[in-house]
Structure formats: C-alpha cells, structure tokens
Design a protein around this motif. Sequence first.
Motif, PDB file in Angstrom:
ATOM      1  N   LEU A 254       0.814  -1.220   0.000  1.00  0.00           N
ATOM      2  CA  LEU A 254       0.000   0.000   0.000  1.00  0.00           C
ATOM      3  C   LEU A 254       0.844   1.265   0.000  1.00  0.00           C
ATOM      4  O   LEU A 254       0.306   2.363   0.144  1.00  0.00           O
ATOM      5  CB  LEU A 254      -0.937   0.015   1.223  1.00  0.00           C
ATOM      6  N   ALA A 255       2.156   1.129  -0.175  1.00  0.00           N
ATOM      7  CA  ALA A 255       3.027   2.311  -0.095  1.00  0.00           C
ATOM      8  C   ALA A 255       2.717   3.317  -1.190  1.00  0.00           C
ATOM      9  O   ALA A 255       2.974   4.509  -1.030  1.00  0.00           O
ATOM     10  CB  ALA A 255       4.496   1.880  -0.172  1.00  0.00           C
ATOM     11  N   VAL A 411      -1.525  -6.193 -11.575  1.00  0.00           N
ATOM     12  CA  VAL A 411      -0.606  -5.128 -11.148  1.00  0.00           C
ATOM     13  C   VAL A 411       0.488  -5.696 -10.257  1.00  0.00           C
ATOM     14  O   VAL A 411       1.672  -5.357 -10.397  1.00  0.00           O
ATOM     15  CB  VAL A 411      -1.383  -4.005 -10.434  1.00  0.00           C
ATOM     16  N   GLU A 412       0.126  -6.579  -9.321  1.00  0.00           N
ATOM     17  CA  GLU A 412       1.134  -7.168  -8.445  1.00  0.00           C
ATOM     18  C   GLU A 412       2.152  -7.981  -9.243  1.00  0.00           C
ATOM     19  O   GLU A 412       3.357  -7.919  -8.976  1.00  0.00           O
ATOM     20  CB  GLU A 412       0.459  -8.069  -7.402  1.00  0.00           C
ATOM     21  N   LEU A 413       1.688  -8.729 -10.231  1.00  0.00           N
ATOM     22  CA  LEU A 413       2.611  -9.504 -11.058  1.00  0.00           C
ATOM     23  C   LEU A 413       3.526  -8.594 -11.865  1.00  0.00           C
ATOM     24  O   LEU A 413       4.709  -8.896 -12.071  1.00  0.00           O
ATOM     25  CB  LEU A 413       1.830 -10.430 -11.991  1.00  0.00           C
ATOM     26  N   LEU A 432      -4.999  -8.221  -2.574  1.00  0.00           N
ATOM     27  CA  LEU A 432      -6.164  -8.285  -1.685  1.00  0.00           C
ATOM     28  C   LEU A 432      -6.288  -7.017  -0.850  1.00  0.00           C
ATOM     29  O   LEU A 432      -7.388  -6.477  -0.676  1.00  0.00           O
ATOM     30  CB  LEU A 432      -6.044  -9.509  -0.774  1.00  0.00           C
ATOM     31  N   ALA A 433      -5.160  -6.521  -0.335  1.00  0.00           N
ATOM     32  CA  ALA A 433      -5.205  -5.309   0.482  1.00  0.00           C
ATOM     33  C   ALA A 433      -5.674  -4.112  -0.331  1.00  0.00           C
ATOM     34  O   ALA A 433      -6.434  -3.265   0.154  1.00  0.00           O
ATOM     35  CB  ALA A 433      -3.829  -5.041   1.094  1.00  0.00           C
ATOM     36  N   ASN A 434      -5.248  -4.031  -1.580  1.00  0.00           N
ATOM     37  CA  ASN A 434      -5.608  -2.882  -2.408  1.00  0.00           C
ATOM     38  C   ASN A 434      -7.072  -2.877  -2.806  1.00  0.00           C
ATOM     39  O   ASN A 434      -7.629  -1.821  -3.107  1.00  0.00           O
ATOM     40  CB  ASN A 434      -4.726  -2.835  -3.657  1.00  0.00           C
ATOM     41  N   ILE A 435      -7.706  -4.057  -2.822  1.00  0.00           N
ATOM     42  CA  ILE A 435      -9.134  -4.104  -3.147  1.00  0.00           C
ATOM     43  C   ILE A 435      -9.938  -3.239  -2.188  1.00  0.00           C
ATOM     44  O   ILE A 435     -10.913  -2.573  -2.572  1.00  0.00           O
ATOM     45  CB  ILE A 435      -9.639  -5.567  -3.110  1.00  0.00           C
ATOM     46  N   VAL A 436      -9.524  -3.215  -0.932  1.00  0.00           N
ATOM     47  CA  VAL A 436     -10.210  -2.396   0.071  1.00  0.00           C
ATOM     48  C   VAL A 436      -9.567  -1.025   0.184  1.00  0.00           C
ATOM     49  O   VAL A 436     -10.250   0.001   0.281  1.00  0.00           O
ATOM     50  CB  VAL A 436     -10.209  -3.107   1.438  1.00  0.00           C
ATOM     51  N   ILE A 478      -5.479  -2.104   8.128  1.00  0.00           N
ATOM     52  CA  ILE A 478      -5.335  -3.006   6.978  1.00  0.00           C
ATOM     53  C   ILE A 478      -3.861  -3.220   6.674  1.00  0.00           C
ATOM     54  O   ILE A 478      -3.412  -4.353   6.444  1.00  0.00           O
ATOM     55  CB  ILE A 478      -6.069  -2.422   5.755  1.00  0.00           C
ATOM     56  N   ALA A 479      -3.085  -2.137   6.671  1.00  0.00           N
ATOM     57  CA  ALA A 479      -1.653  -2.242   6.364  1.00  0.00           C
ATOM     58  C   ALA A 479      -0.924  -3.076   7.402  1.00  0.00           C
ATOM     59  O   ALA A 479      -0.137  -3.969   7.061  1.00  0.00           O
ATOM     60  CB  ALA A 479      -1.041  -0.847   6.272  1.00  0.00           C
TER      61      ALA A 479
END
Length: 710
Positions: A254-255, A411-413, A432-436, A478-479
């Motif tokens: 999430l940075a 995006v992660e890949l 998963l974290a970025n979805i929220v 979340i982070a």
Amino acid sequence: MGGGAAFRQIGEAIEHWLEAERAQLPLWLPIALGGGITAWFLLPDAPRWIGFLLASGAIALLGLALPGRLGRSLLIGGLAMALGCGLIWWRAESVAAPVLARPAVVEMTGRVVRVERLPAREIVRVTLLPGRSDLPPRVRVNLPIKDVPAGLARDSVVKLRARLMPPAEASVPGGYDFARSAWFTGLGATGKGFTPIEVVTPAKASGADLRASLSAHIQARVAGSAGGIASALATGDQGAIATDDVEAMQRSGLAHLLSVSGLHVTAVTAAAMLLILKLLALSPTLALRWRLPLVAAGGGALAAIGYTWLTGAEVPTIRSCVAALLVLLALSLGREAITLRLVAAGAVIVLLLWPEALAGASFQLSFAAVTAIVALHESPRMERWFGKREEGRLAKLGRELGSLLLTGVAVELALMPIGMFHFHQAGLYGALANIVAIPLTTFVIMPLEALALLLDTVGLGAPAWWLTDQALELLLWIARTTAAAPGAVAALPTMPAGAFALMMAGGLWLALWRTRARWAGAAPLAIGLAWMLATPAPDLIVTGDGRHLAIRMPDGSMALLRDRAGDYTRDMLAETGGSDAEPVALSDQPGARCSLDACLIEHRAGDRVWRVAATRSPYVLPWAEFTALCRSVDVMISDRRLPAGCTPRWLKLDRPALAKTGGVAIAFRSGRVTMVRGVGKHPWLNPPKVQPPYVPEQPNVAVRTRNRWR
C-alpha cells in the motif's frame, strides 16, 4: 535463388505481422527511447556510448533502405534509441556540479531552496545554496527539529555549522545509488547541522509556506501516523508517518498510497470536474449555451495543475499531472480517454524532460502498473468477462469485484520483478489489500479530508476530521494486519541486471502486442524468472567502507559484525542477503570467536569450510598474532589499511581494496564475487571536487596491545 526466396518469404511474413499489429507499433516508441537511455547507463564509457549511437544510426539507415512497415519501424526505432542515448548523455553533462571531496566540518551562510519537515524522525531537512567556491553549489543538511529557529523557510538566508559528506554510492551490490540520484539534482554534499542556527534574512510568504502551513494544520487535527497520511494525501508531505507504519505500508503493498501519483491526481481532477459540472448544470441557461463537459475539463485541468504545485511538483506528480491533462485533452476532442497510446505519450514526455527518471523505481513502478491495468482492460477477453450487461445488482457487484481482484493480481505480477530488483522483496497480499484500500482512500478518505478542510474555513470541521481519523486508522489497520500476516513478503537476494532485463522485455512483449506472436514474450520472461530464482544468495556481504559485514548463518539469517549497527544498515544487509529474518549479532553465534577488536568465524559452503576474519575496532593488534591470523583465514576484512604482511589465502578486503571495488557480495559455493564499482566512467563516479580548508586538530591515536579474540 532458394536462399533469396526464403528471405523474401521471411520479409513478407514480418510485413504481414506488422500490418496486423499496426495499431500497436507507436507503443514501442518510448521503449526504443528508453532502450537508448538504458544503454547509456549500462555501457561503461564514452567510446561505447559513441559505438551505440553509431549502431543505432546504422539501424536507422537499414530501415531507410528497406520498404514497408519494417523499414519505417527500424528507421524510427533506430533514431529513437540514438535520441535516448544522446539525451541522457547531454543531461548528465549539463547538470555537472562540483561534489565535496571528503567529509568536512564547515560554517556556512546560504539561501534555503527547500525545507522538508520530518516530525516522525524529529528532524528538518534543509537544502541550501552556500554560495562558496570551496563548497558544492547545493548541499542538504538535517537539523534537529527542536533547534530549528522561527523564520526558516524557502528563500530565507541561514547561517549554521554542519558536518558534510559527499553523496554516498551504493554501500552493497544492488543497493540504492544515492550518488547517481544526487548528481542529477545537483546535490554535492549532505550532512548534519549544529546549533547555533541563525536566520539572517527571513523568507517572504510563498507556496512552500502554504504547503508547510497546510501540513501543520492537518497534523494538528489528526494525530500520529494517521495525520501523516492525511498530510501526504493533501500536500505530499510524508514526514509525520512513523517508520514502523511506513514499513507496514510497504510490506502490505500500500506504499503507493503515500506518494502523490496518478491515483491522487485522478481523484482530485475527477472531483473538480464533477463539482463544476453539477454546479453549472443548475443553470438552464448555461447548460444550453455552454459545452459544460469542456468547461468542467478545463476546471479539472486547473485543479490538477494546482494540486501538483501544492504537493511540491515532484517528478512522479508532474508525470501524473501530464497524464491527467492528456486524458482531459482526449475527452475534449471526443477521443477514447484511457488507452495504451496515452500511456506511451506520457512516457515519452517524461523521458524527454527527465531521461534519468527511467533508472528510478518510481518511474518503473508507476508506468508498469498503469500499462498492466490498461493492457488488461483493452483485451477482448476482459470485455467478454467483465463488460457491461443486463444483470442483477448482486451479479453486477460480483463481476466488479472480480474485475478489481484480477486487476490487482495483474498489477502485483507486473510490479513484483521491479520490487525484487530495487528492494529485494515483494508483497504477496498486496492485491487483496488494495481491493479495500484503494476505494477507501479514493472515495472515503480524500473526500472526507477535503470536506474537513472546507468546513474548517467556518470553524465546523471537527466532525469531518473525526470521521477522517477513523477512516485513516482503518487504512493503517489493513496495512499492519496484512504486513504481519505469515509470508506477507517474499525476500530474494539481489537480482542480476540481465534477469531483470529479460523479465521486463518479456512482460512488455506480452502486454503491447495483440496477435499470437505476443506469446513469444513468455520465453524471456520465464528465462529471467528462472535466472532470478537460480541466483545464489550471497554468503558474505561487506559494505564499501569495510565497517559492516553480514555473513549467512545455517538457519538463513544474517549475522552482523557490529552489535550496534543502525536500523538502516541492518535492514539493508538483510535485504541484500534475501533474508526477511531479523539480523543477529555475530558475537553471539556459537561458531564465532569475537573480541572487542576482531571476529573469526568458519562458514561451511558445500564440502568446504571458509574461514573469515574481520577487525571491528580502530585499535592496533599485536603484529605477530595478527599476521598469523591473516595467514590462517581465507578472507580478511577491515575498514582500515592492513599491512603488507597480512596475506589471507584468498581475498583481502581492506580500505584500499574496497576503495576500488566498493561494497562486495560473495557466494562461497560458486565463488561468485559481485562488486559495486565496475569500470564505468559515468560523471558521478569521478566528479569535479571541491574542499574547504582543513583545520588540523590535535591527533588522538590509541594503541591497544591486548588481543581478546581467541
């Protein structure tokens, strides 16, 4: 005849393929431009740079001789590569400025050009122009926040004492090369300031003061790291975010929310357009006589430019602002707004203005993410899966969540190789974290913060600030939760540049072509991935100054020579070694024999045991015992010059040797030795130097005649 016919068939097949891909060909213009820039960074000296320019010119001439799209592609590609190489060469020479030759304590008076407040670290970072011929034209000093006098701001003139050092190169192979970054910003020295600090001439009111005042106002309303994130979203100031929370944001993927970039500029631009459109639509006269979408686009452009200026006009923000303006221009002309051609145009503009940005993680991460998102959603298969259709609300919600999840995975890949190359680690749960986190930031936190700032003008912002605080705490939760999850971060040792290049080339080939030929990109991608995974982790890492080393323990953790190594050094050595475990003290390990002055350890690699010794104090050891120690070990390491009589069996890394090699990483099993310094002659490796007069002090030489390491 047979050979000629075969060549003609190959040429016709290539021409047919390029004709099928004609809409995608312009996307390779920034790739060719970036290829020339990359070649300049990788090639060591001027003769090779000239050779590359000539080779690029030859490709362009070949393209001029060949007919059809192949010829035009070679012509434009060759010229773009030559332009990229020549542009970065010119840029590196045009910013040339003297660098401090060696550490010095000086008293100076200079004009402040930048002030960065970092409350979480209790310092203020000040960049100033000393205006002295014996100092670099631009220096940066850290001041204790408690010692900063009132009136210190941009354009003020201050007088202070400081201990300055030259910009540091990468301490270890694969580390951050600050000397290169400092060269392109004209920064010739960094250091720490001391009291007394006197403001000779106060600054006038400026945009920088507005930015600092707004950050202080936000942090007064929202405490702690939550306030730091709130000010980062509004002004780009991340200084109030606690170090632990910054690390949690990084480990959780999430940075990117902390750095003002495309997400934030897009949110501000869209909000401004929506507000203007709704307000103007209230008037039937205006709605009938004016093209309200065009007016709203103009307002959005002004909002994007103003937000970019307010947040410090850093290169990533300018890049996002340029992209937003291109989108608004496309909307105004009635064209499709978000396309890969738009991404390519933004990349070309940035590379033409700041070619050195290509070497930085920020450019690579942002454009890789945007390219992955747009390429994914331009594919026909995504349209079949997630396109609009008549369906119930529950099915529509599920489809949108699936699209968001797939986008996050893509995006992660795309970002994982870049994160591995620059930071030696990558988050596994970021999608998963970025979805929220992304909807929370875009649709809840930023609007609430904007509302709170608006209500503060009439003194009614407290309820909105409370809601903003709660939303920010949710983001931090979340982070922290994601970062603390088992296996949240994958750590690998330094990735070879060749493996990184293959993975990037394969990924771009897959993303930018549309015919079946794109699947050929899977081969270099797989080879690069296999190369990365097969690269052995270093067993021994030595920093360029020889003061710190890390050696791998049987459990995979890294043991440090000095018990009191700082957090930055500990993290850097662990990351370079591909270890996510907390480093341990070498002196506490069962197989090590350490005294206050030296350490000796045996390291087993395969069927051989390597003996490594290192000094860890400035004191002189008994000559006879010390030379006997040198002869009995394979590697001897020291941060000072060792006598000629010290002859280890394999490698001697003392101050003169490390001055030539820089930091060193060694894999004992393969005998692979990686060094920071090669044979390059880039301008920051041997810059023009200045040095203030040296005032000798009373020498203080200590000699210790005891030896406790045995």
